[in-house]
Write an enzyme that holds these catalytic residues in place. Sequence first.
Site, short mmCIF file in Angstrom:
data_model
loop_
_atom_site.label_atom_id
_atom_site.label_comp_id
_atom_site.label_asym_id
_atom_site.label_seq_id
_atom_site.Cartn_x
_atom_site.Cartn_y
_atom_site.Cartn_z
N TYR A 44 -17.17 -10.85 -2.13
CA TYR A 44 -18.17 -10.18 -2.91
C TYR A 44 -19.17 -9.14 -2.60
O TYR A 44 -19.88 -9.58 -1.88
CB TYR A 44 -19.03 -11.35 -3.85
N PRO B 57 -16.37 -19.54 -17.26
CA PRO B 57 -16.41 -20.31 -18.46
C PRO B 57 -16.42 -19.71 -19.89
O PRO B 57 -16.50 -20.38 -20.86
CB PRO B 57 -17.56 -21.33 -18.10
N LEU B 58 -17.27 -18.64 -19.82
CA LEU B 58 -17.53 -17.66 -21.02
C LEU B 58 -16.39 -16.80 -21.21
O LEU B 58 -16.58 -15.67 -22.04
CB LEU B 58 -18.94 -16.98 -20.93
N GLY B 59 -15.26 -16.88 -20.54
CA GLY B 59 -14.49 -15.70 -20.73
C GLY B 59 -14.65 -14.38 -20.39
O GLY B 59 -14.58 -13.37 -21.27
#
Length: 251
Positions: free
Chosen positions: A53, A198-200
């Site tokens: 990152y 998890p929220l696409g």
Amino acid sequence: MAGKTVSRLGLGTMRLAGPGNWGAPPDPAAALRLLRTAVGEGGVTHIDTADAYGPHTVEELIRRALHPYGDDLLVATKVGLIRPGPGVYEPLCRPAHLRHAVEASLRRLGCERLSLCYLHRVDAAVPLGDQLGALTDLRDEGKIAHIGLSRVSVEEIDRARALTPIAAVQNPMNLAQAHDEALEHCRRAHIPYVAYRPLGKGRLIGEGLPRVLGRLLDLGPHVALIPGTTREDHLLQLVRAARAARPAPPA
């Protein structure tokens, strides 16, 4: 998870790097505030990062924001991906590189041992035994406490478990994608399953955060979520939604 009881809602930190996950964030001070808010006001005790990152910049932000780390805080990182340029990722899991990457992460995070170190990707060009052997050697030397796997199949999990204990599996999981067979496999094997995206990538926010997070947490007590965000207000919305969705025990 990895010897700690952590909040089932963690924080993924990939988005704290610059555009294309490259370089420093546009507003480093805001990134530092977000990390401190997550652990302080948000009560988040699971921070997920990687040497890729930035590369490297987010681990340094975490040290600046949160070091010295509290005993209840799990900072997990990942090694095994290199960054030739913005938005580009390539696996590199030769043992010598993994050793160098772990030792560099230790310096950037300012710690003597990584609580949880994931193999960021399985490198098809290197025998899996050599990849995990390098991390196992580092664990035996006290530089890693627990080893995890990222973006893996059931077959890869089983091959890895035959070589060394696996403390966590991190795979993409959200309501818009196909079911991941590793989810149930990890439940049977008593391995924490950490769902990233998890929220696409934000596409599912319109369905309501409590509903989206609640359905994922309902998949099992072994499931933890690590959504990413760059905004403090959104972070606190996620924390409130997770609490409202399911007052379940931590992973």
